[in-house]
Motif scaffolding. Structure first.
Motif: not given
Length: 118
Positions: A12-13, A83-86, A116-117
């Protein structure tokens, strides 16, 4: 030299993933290693690169502050901590290696898909 990336998946985002790239062969002669990605309908782009010696790292603007490239010489493995995926990070991620350059690469592994959803 052979490279094998792993660690991709669905997240997830805002979440995190760590990609690994196992390098086999003449690892003692490696000069540069890097991570690249290719999103659907887009060209492949550099994400993060580093000297195998560890003396410097380079990041795309989109990765700065969120991604970290590292390597474990003893394990001949390159990592990409994300980290902090978009959602815009969704792509197939590839690791690459070279014996004389850090900006261009002759050896590539099969990619690993990161989704990444939102």
């Amino acid at each position: 030299v052979q490279l094998q990336a792993s660690g991709g998946g669905l997240v997830q985002a805002g979440g995190s993933l760590r990609l690994s790239c196992a390098v086999s062969g003449r690892t003692f002669s490696l000069y540069g290693v890097g991570w690249f990605r290719q999103a659907p309908g887009k060209e492949r782009e550099s994400v993060a690169r580093m000297y195998w010696s560890g003396r410097a790292t380079f990041y795309a603007d989109s990765a700065k502050g969120r991604f970290t490239i590292s390597r474990d010489i003893a394990k001949s493995t390159v990592y990409l901590q994300m980290n902090s995926l978009k959602p815009e990070d969704t792509a197939v991620y590839y690791c690459a290696a070279d014996f004389s350059r850090v900006s261009e690469y002759d050896y590539w592994g099969p990619g690993t898909l990161v989704t990444v959803s939102s």
